[in-house]
Design a protein around this motif. Structure first.
Motif, mmCIF file in Angstrom:
data_model
loop_
_atom_site.group_PDB
_atom_site.id
_atom_site.type_symbol
_atom_site.label_atom_id
_atom_site.label_comp_id
_atom_site.label_asym_id
_atom_site.label_seq_id
_atom_site.Cartn_x
_atom_site.Cartn_y
_atom_site.Cartn_z
ATOM 1 N N GLU A 12 -30.270 -49.679 -23.672
ATOM 2 C CA GLU A 12 -31.457 -49.780 -24.525
ATOM 3 C C GLU A 12 -31.208 -49.217 -25.918
ATOM 4 O O GLU A 12 -31.691 -49.760 -26.914
ATOM 5 C CB GLU A 12 -32.663 -49.111 -23.870
ATOM 6 C CG GLU A 12 -33.110 -49.788 -22.585
ATOM 7 C CD GLU A 12 -33.452 -51.268 -22.719
ATOM 8 O OE1 GLU A 12 -33.909 -51.709 -23.792
ATOM 9 O OE2 GLU A 12 -33.252 -52.013 -21.734
ATOM 10 N N VAL A 13 -30.422 -48.147 -26.011
ATOM 11 C CA VAL A 13 -30.070 -47.586 -27.324
ATOM 12 C C VAL A 13 -29.261 -48.597 -28.134
ATOM 13 O O VAL A 13 -29.521 -48.823 -29.317
ATOM 14 C CB VAL A 13 -29.297 -46.253 -27.167
ATOM 15 C CG1 VAL A 13 -28.569 -45.871 -28.435
ATOM 16 C CG2 VAL A 13 -30.253 -45.141 -26.755
ATOM 17 N N LEU A 14 -28.272 -49.224 -27.497
ATOM 18 C CA LEU A 14 -27.435 -50.193 -28.211
ATOM 19 C C LEU A 14 -28.243 -51.420 -28.642
ATOM 20 O O LEU A 14 -28.047 -51.945 -29.739
ATOM 21 C CB LEU A 14 -26.248 -50.613 -27.349
ATOM 22 C CG LEU A 14 -25.205 -49.523 -27.110
ATOM 23 C CD1 LEU A 14 -24.112 -50.017 -26.174
ATOM 24 C CD2 LEU A 14 -24.619 -49.020 -28.418
ATOM 25 N N LEU A 76 -38.939 -42.812 -16.383
ATOM 26 C CA LEU A 76 -39.856 -43.934 -16.528
ATOM 27 C C LEU A 76 -40.523 -43.910 -17.899
ATOM 28 O O LEU A 76 -40.567 -44.931 -18.593
ATOM 29 C CB LEU A 76 -40.915 -43.905 -15.425
ATOM 30 C CG LEU A 76 -42.043 -44.920 -15.554
ATOM 31 C CD1 LEU A 76 -41.520 -46.343 -15.499
ATOM 32 C CD2 LEU A 76 -43.093 -44.687 -14.473
ATOM 33 N N LYS A 77 -41.024 -42.765 -18.301
ATOM 34 C CA LYS A 77 -41.688 -42.656 -19.600
ATOM 35 C C LYS A 77 -40.729 -43.029 -20.735
ATOM 36 O O LYS A 77 -41.100 -43.758 -21.660
ATOM 37 C CB LYS A 77 -42.245 -41.241 -19.787
ATOM 38 C CG LYS A 77 -43.419 -40.967 -18.865
ATOM 39 C CD LYS A 77 -43.862 -39.526 -18.729
ATOM 40 C CE LYS A 77 -43.679 -38.605 -19.852
ATOM 41 N NZ LYS A 77 -44.203 -37.248 -19.597
ATOM 42 N N ASN A 78 -39.482 -42.554 -20.625
ATOM 43 C CA ASN A 78 -38.486 -42.871 -21.660
ATOM 44 C C ASN A 78 -38.141 -44.357 -21.682
ATOM 45 O O ASN A 78 -38.031 -44.966 -22.753
ATOM 46 C CB ASN A 78 -37.224 -42.041 -21.470
ATOM 47 C CG ASN A 78 -37.422 -40.604 -21.883
ATOM 48 O OD1 ASN A 78 -38.198 -40.301 -22.778
ATOM 49 N ND2 ASN A 78 -36.727 -39.704 -21.216
ATOM 50 N N MET A 82 -38.494 -46.887 -24.726
ATOM 51 C CA MET A 82 -37.304 -47.505 -25.292
ATOM 52 C C MET A 82 -37.315 -49.026 -25.147
ATOM 53 O O MET A 82 -36.944 -49.738 -26.075
ATOM 54 C CB MET A 82 -36.045 -46.952 -24.608
ATOM 55 C CG MET A 82 -35.803 -45.488 -24.860
ATOM 56 S SD MET A 82 -34.490 -44.834 -23.805
ATOM 57 C CE MET A 82 -33.052 -45.360 -24.724
ATOM 58 N N ARG A 83 -37.694 -49.497 -23.998
ATOM 59 C CA ARG A 83 -37.582 -50.926 -23.705
ATOM 60 C C ARG A 83 -38.803 -51.735 -24.132
ATOM 61 O O ARG A 83 -38.673 -52.868 -24.575
ATOM 62 C CB ARG A 83 -37.333 -51.107 -22.211
ATOM 63 C CG ARG A 83 -37.069 -52.531 -21.826
ATOM 64 C CD ARG A 83 -36.534 -52.641 -20.436
ATOM 65 N NE ARG A 83 -36.448 -54.041 -20.067
ATOM 66 C CZ ARG A 83 -36.141 -54.473 -18.874
ATOM 67 N NH1 ARG A 83 -35.844 -53.627 -17.920
ATOM 68 N NH2 ARG A 83 -36.094 -55.761 -18.620
#
Length: 134
Positions: A12-14, A76-78, A82-83
């Protein structure tokens, strides 16, 4: 494809950078992990292993077709942030601390969330919102 929480975070970061799948594939296959490490302090060896094991499944995972093997509430929250761009202001935590409720998402996003969560998580639709819990 079932992946770890850290693998999901790294993907997700990439994607948010935004790197294309072809760029990521090229640098992972050519062991050029420094390309990513200059921007992020993450373990890109995890993704290198994934792409070597099954390039087609890795591509699907990069496109969002993955299940996280074990999802914690903070994970889950992250991942929602992110997504899907979902912030804590868009849901309430369950009193028990084992889930969240009153999350308003489209049916398509709901299906993506269902597919992403490990099997110990439940998703229930309540009119216009969903509840996610263990």
């Amino acid at each position: 494809m079932a992946i770890s929480m850290m693998e999901a975070y790294t993907i997700e970061v990439l994607k948010a950078h935004p790197y294309t799948f072809e760029q990521v594939k090229h640098h992972l296959e050519n062991d050029n992990l420094q390309f990513f490490k200059k921007d992020y302090n993450m373990d890109f060896d995890l993704l290198k292993t994934l792409i070597k094991e099954n390039p087609q499944q890795f591509k699907r995972a990069f496109e969002g077709d993955y299940e996280v093997k074990f999802v914690t509430i903070n994970g889950l929250k992250n991942l929602l942030r992110m997504r899907f761009g979902i912030t804590e202001a868009q849901y309430e935590l369950l009193e028990t601390g084992n889930g969240l409720r009153k999350l308003r998402v489209s049916p398509g996003t709901e299906q993506q969330i269902r597919k992403m969560l490990s099997s110990n998580w439940k998703v229930e639709r309540n009119d216009e919102t969903i509840t996610l819990f263990v």
